[in-house]
Design a protein around this motif. Structure first.
Motif, PDB file in Angstrom:
ATOM      1  N   ASP A 229      15.412   6.202  12.362  1.00  0.00           N
ATOM      2  CA  ASP A 229      14.717   4.911  12.404  1.00  0.00           C
ATOM      3  C   ASP A 229      13.763   4.554  13.582  1.00  0.00           C
ATOM      4  N   GLN A 230      13.560   5.328  14.527  1.00  0.00           N
ATOM      5  CA  GLN A 230      12.732   5.125  15.742  1.00  0.00           C
ATOM      6  C   GLN A 230      11.329   5.754  15.022  1.00  0.00           C
ATOM      7  N   LEU A 231      11.284   6.805  14.229  1.00  0.00           N
ATOM      8  CA  LEU A 231      10.032   6.974  13.485  1.00  0.00           C
ATOM      9  C   LEU A 231       9.537   6.117  12.423  1.00  0.00           C
ATOM     10  N   ARG A 232      10.739   5.395  11.625  1.00  0.00           N
ATOM     11  CA  ARG A 232      10.332   4.698  10.725  1.00  0.00           C
ATOM     12  C   ARG A 232       9.532   3.278  11.323  1.00  0.00           C
ATOM     13  N   SER A 233      10.201   2.854  12.467  1.00  0.00           N
ATOM     14  CA  SER A 233       9.740   1.576  12.937  1.00  0.00           C
ATOM     15  C   SER A 233       8.463   1.955  13.387  1.00  0.00           C
ATOM     16  N   ARG A 234       8.088   2.923  13.738  1.00  0.00           N
ATOM     17  CA  ARG A 234       6.514   3.394  14.463  1.00  0.00           C
ATOM     18  C   ARG A 234       5.595   3.905  13.352  1.00  0.00           C
ATOM     19  N   SER A 235       6.122   3.928  12.059  1.00  0.00           N
ATOM     20  CA  SER A 235       5.085   4.288  11.053  1.00  0.00           C
ATOM     21  C   SER A 235       5.443   3.506   9.798  1.00  0.00           C
ATOM     22  N   MET A 236       5.254   1.940   9.783  1.00  0.00           N
ATOM     23  CA  MET A 236       5.424   1.631   8.434  1.00  0.00           C
ATOM     24  C   MET A 236       4.163   1.211   7.525  1.00  0.00           C
TER      25      MET A 236
ATOM     26  N   GLN B 233      -0.034   9.879  15.873  1.00  0.00           N
ATOM     27  CA  GLN B 233       0.588   8.962  14.681  1.00  0.00           C
ATOM     28  C   GLN B 233       0.690   9.831  13.669  1.00  0.00           C
ATOM     29  N   ASN B 234       0.008  10.818  13.210  1.00  0.00           N
ATOM     30  CA  ASN B 234       0.355  11.556  12.353  1.00  0.00           C
ATOM     31  C   ASN B 234       1.587  12.472  12.147  1.00  0.00           C
ATOM     32  N   PHE B 235       1.911  12.864  13.321  1.00  0.00           N
ATOM     33  CA  PHE B 235       3.271  13.609  13.486  1.00  0.00           C
ATOM     34  C   PHE B 235       4.272  12.532  12.947  1.00  0.00           C
ATOM     35  N   ILE B 236       4.051  11.284  13.556  1.00  0.00           N
ATOM     36  CA  ILE B 236       5.176  10.439  13.351  1.00  0.00           C
ATOM     37  C   ILE B 236       5.213  10.004  11.746  1.00  0.00           C
ATOM     38  N   ASP B 237       4.023   9.859  11.093  1.00  0.00           N
ATOM     39  CA  ASP B 237       3.809   9.736   9.734  1.00  0.00           C
ATOM     40  C   ASP B 237       4.624  10.685   9.055  1.00  0.00           C
ATOM     41  N   LEU B 238       4.233  11.928   9.371  1.00  0.00           N
ATOM     42  CA  LEU B 238       4.818  13.324   8.705  1.00  0.00           C
ATOM     43  C   LEU B 238       6.234  13.355   8.549  1.00  0.00           C
ATOM     44  N   PHE B 239       7.050  13.038   9.792  1.00  0.00           N
ATOM     45  CA  PHE B 239       8.440  13.232   9.968  1.00  0.00           C
ATOM     46  C   PHE B 239       9.218  11.969   9.589  1.00  0.00           C
ATOM     47  N   LYS B 240       8.334  10.799   9.339  1.00  0.00           N
ATOM     48  CA  LYS B 240       8.941   9.740   8.842  1.00  0.00           C
ATOM     49  C   LYS B 240       9.139   9.938   7.208  1.00  0.00           C
ATOM     50  N   THR B 241       7.922  10.225   6.479  1.00  0.00           N
ATOM     51  CA  THR B 241       8.082  10.611   5.133  1.00  0.00           C
ATOM     52  C   THR B 241       9.160  11.559   4.742  1.00  0.00           C
ATOM     53  N   LEU B 242       9.508  12.604   5.658  1.00  0.00           N
ATOM     54  CA  LEU B 242      10.478  13.615   5.135  1.00  0.00           C
ATOM     55  C   LEU B 242      11.904  13.017   5.641  1.00  0.00           C
ATOM     56  N   SER B 243      11.820  11.851   6.279  1.00  0.00           N
ATOM     57  CA  SER B 243      13.160  11.319   6.340  1.00  0.00           C
ATOM     58  C   SER B 243      13.764  10.588   5.482  1.00  0.00           C
ATOM     59  N   LYS B 244      12.525  10.056   4.481  1.00  0.00           N
ATOM     60  CA  LYS B 244      12.997   9.086   3.587  1.00  0.00           C
ATOM     61  C   LYS B 244      13.709   9.606   2.437  1.00  0.00           C
ATOM     62  N   HIS B 245      14.507   8.696   1.443  1.00  0.00           N
ATOM     63  CA  HIS B 245      15.104   9.294   0.206  1.00  0.00           C
ATOM     64  C   HIS B 245      14.187   9.300  -1.021  1.00  0.00           C
ATOM     65  N   GLY B 246      13.310  10.122  -1.556  1.00  0.00           N
ATOM     66  CA  GLY B 246      12.501   9.868  -2.589  1.00  0.00           C
ATOM     67  C   GLY B 246      12.852  10.040  -3.940  1.00  0.00           C
TER      68      GLY B 246
ATOM     69  N   GLY C  67       0.918   1.332  14.255  1.00  0.00           N
ATOM     70  CA  GLY C  67       1.319   2.405  13.263  1.00  0.00           C
ATOM     71  C   GLY C  67       1.227   2.111  11.705  1.00  0.00           C
ATOM     72  N   MET C  68       0.872   0.619  11.750  1.00  0.00           N
ATOM     73  CA  MET C  68       0.958   0.308  10.347  1.00  0.00           C
ATOM     74  C   MET C  68      -0.239   0.313   9.512  1.00  0.00           C
ATOM     75  N   GLY C  69      -0.075   0.317   8.156  1.00  0.00           N
ATOM     76  CA  GLY C  69      -1.397   0.486   7.462  1.00  0.00           C
ATOM     77  C   GLY C  69      -0.840  -0.026   5.939  1.00  0.00           C
ATOM     78  N   PRO C  70      -1.968  -0.383   5.122  1.00  0.00           N
ATOM     79  CA  PRO C  70      -1.931  -0.846   3.803  1.00  0.00           C
ATOM     80  C   PRO C  70      -1.689   0.605   2.937  1.00  0.00           C
ATOM     81  N   MET C  71      -0.778   0.390   2.117  1.00  0.00           N
ATOM     82  CA  MET C  71      -0.667   1.598   1.061  1.00  0.00           C
ATOM     83  C   MET C  71      -0.921   1.278  -0.316  1.00  0.00           C
ATOM     84  N   ALA C  72      -1.076   1.945  -1.199  1.00  0.00           N
ATOM     85  CA  ALA C  72      -1.990   1.413  -2.710  1.00  0.00           C
ATOM     86  C   ALA C  72      -0.649   1.469  -3.750  1.00  0.00           C
ATOM     87  N   THR C  73       0.489   2.173  -3.496  1.00  0.00           N
ATOM     88  CA  THR C  73       1.423   2.189  -4.430  1.00  0.00           C
ATOM     89  C   THR C  73       2.755   1.803  -3.690  1.00  0.00           C
ATOM     90  N   PRO C  74       3.762   1.383  -4.485  1.00  0.00           N
ATOM     91  CA  PRO C  74       5.160   0.827  -4.034  1.00  0.00           C
ATOM     92  C   PRO C  74       5.821   2.550  -3.719  1.00  0.00           C
TER      93      PRO C  74
END
Lengths: 293, 184
Positions: free
Chosen positions: B18-25, A41-54, B53-60
């Protein structure tokens, strides 16, 4: 050859650091009687954050994030990982501790650069907590460096042989383990990043790739700190033996953190400056007077 | 209204992302009403949201998914808009319960917002008053499917039709000003 060794250390820290974090999340979930996320899961989280527009918050923020990651990567390069010593003769305990502060100060600078008051509170708490755990840790490690008359980590590793420092300096190892809990920011010393209280502290304004880089920095930092503990107290060992010892220490830390609540920051510092510091002085007394098993 | 077939315009990298985004929201729940009560059971050991793969986050800033859990007054709508605009693209919105669809039991109040999607682009609604955790988890898996197929494009619609959304927001609120007291 040095380049290959450094690359080996970084790849180990990246792959096993993130994997063990995933296993830690799974263990926490099982303690709470949940099923838990996948181990990757942490790999997915890491690469997902890198794919967003911050969003950035000015150049000092960008520079702080890069400095934090760079400082931690630099200090990780000096840590002996399972028989891989990238810079032989330079893996000095003080070099590593000195380089660690670059990462911490980079994070402090960048996060205060966001201008968010929660970030300032989080950074202030992190530095206060550092003041708490560094003192007993340094006293306990210092007695060990005095005993071996060297501060080279590979020399201490090879001097242990099969006879681990965990049994030679049991009280010092206990102090180092308690300090490790604070270094990793795990409960009960979680005050700097308390998500429900100060909205995850230093990370409050981090979006997208900045979050990803700081997550990576956190993984590398955890890897370097636990590796130091394994090298100094559990005798290092070959590559897979080292990873096994690492996993045991990590699971212990996760299990402790999953059942404890959070100290307030002054309680944490008060705790560190009473119980572990007295134990550390007991260890110094024993080492100086020759009570080493 | 007939459903218009959309052409998938995403490149290969966008599809992987999008595959990654859907699995880690990571979600931000804006607790405006009773919907917030249904979230702790879906997070904890009975329904265990983290296995998806979902979880609460503290900030927007850190969050991907914005849950508007319950009815909105004009006062909270302002905060909801601030929060939504702080989130990083791509971002998704789920409206909880009938309050966000048609105003719920407070539909005739002077201060209640009746339709959320005039102000923010909602990707998915969960009907009910309030939806059970089973319905919530069902909606999350549905949203994951939508993200993988590229159908959850609310953030694109918001950027494209910003003028229209802004007009509606101004009509309800009078003005929408974001004060940045640290950087001025």
């Amino acid at each position: 050859m040095t380049v290959l060794k450094v690359a080996g250390i970084f790849l180990t820290a990246f792959f096993f650091g993130l994997t063990f974090e995933g296993i830690g999340r799974k263990i926490t979930a099982r303690v709470q009687r949940r099923y838990g996320p996948r181990w990757y899961q942490n790999f997915i989280d890491l690469f997902k954050t890198l794919s967003k527009h911050g969003y950035t918050h000015g150049w000092i923020f960008d520079f702080g994030v890069i400095m934090a990651l760079g400082g931690i990567i630099a200090s990780l390069g000096f840590v002996p990982v399972g028989g891989i010593v990238a810079f032989p003769g330079m893996d000095n305990f003080f070099v590593i501790v000195y380089l660690f502060t670059i990462g911490s100060l980079g994070m402090a600078m960048g996060m205060v650069g966001t201008g968010n008051p929660w970030a300032s509170i989080g950074v202030a708490r992190a530095l206060t907590l550092m003041l708490g755990y560094e003192v007993p840790y340094m006293i306990s490690i210092g007695s060990m460096l005095y005993f071996y008359r060297t501060s080279s980590i590979s020399a201490i590793m090879s001097a242990q042989g099969g006879d681990w420092n965990l049994f030679k300096f049991p009280i010092g190892a206990l102090v180092a383990l308690i300090s490790l809990q604070g270094m990793l920011g795990k409960e009960p010393f979680e005050a700097p990043i308390a998500p429900a209280e100060i909205a995850s502290g230093p990370m409050v304004e981090l979006s997208a790739k900045y979050m990803g880089l700081l997550m990576l920095m956190n993984t590398f930092m955890e890897f370097a700190e636990i590796s130091l503990f394994v090298d100094l107290f559990l005798g290092g060992g070959t590559y897979f033996v080292f990873l096994l010892k690492y996993l045991v220490v990590w699971v212990l830390v996760v299990l402790i953190s999953s059942v404890l609540p959070r100290f307030r920051i002054e309680q944490a510092v008060y705790f560190y400056w009473t119980v572990p510091i007295i134990l550390a002085f007991v260890q110094v007394f024993m080492t100086v007077n020759g009570f080493v098993f | 209204m007939d459903k218009i077939e959309k052409i998938d315009e995403r490149g290969v990298w966008e599809k992987i992302a999008d595959q990654l985004r859907s699995r880690s929201m990571w979600m931000l729940h804006y607790c405006t009403g009773c919907g917030a009560v249904e979230l702790p059971p879906s997070m904890t050991s009975r329904f265990d949201m983290e296995r998806l793969g979902m979880g609460p986050m503290a900030t927007p800033r850190q969050a991907d998914l914005f849950l508007v859990t319950g009815y909105l007054s004009t006062k909270t709508l302002r905060r909801v808009i601030y929060t939504y605009e702080k989130m990083a693209d791509p971002k998704y919105v789920i409206g909880f319960g009938s309050c966000t669809i048609n105003g719920g039991i407070y539909y005739d109040s002077y201060s209640t917002i009746n339709r959320l999607d005039q102000y923010l682009p909602v990707d998915l609604y969960i009907a009910g008053c309030m939806p059970r955790p089973e319905a919530i988890l069902n909606a999350f898996t549905k949203l994951m499917d939508m993200i993988r197929k590229g159908e959850a494009d609310g953030w694109k619609r918001y950027n494209e039709n910003y003028e229209w959304y802004k007009q509606n927001q101004l009509r309800s609120l009078g003005e929408v000003v974001v004060y940045d007291e640290f950087h001025e």
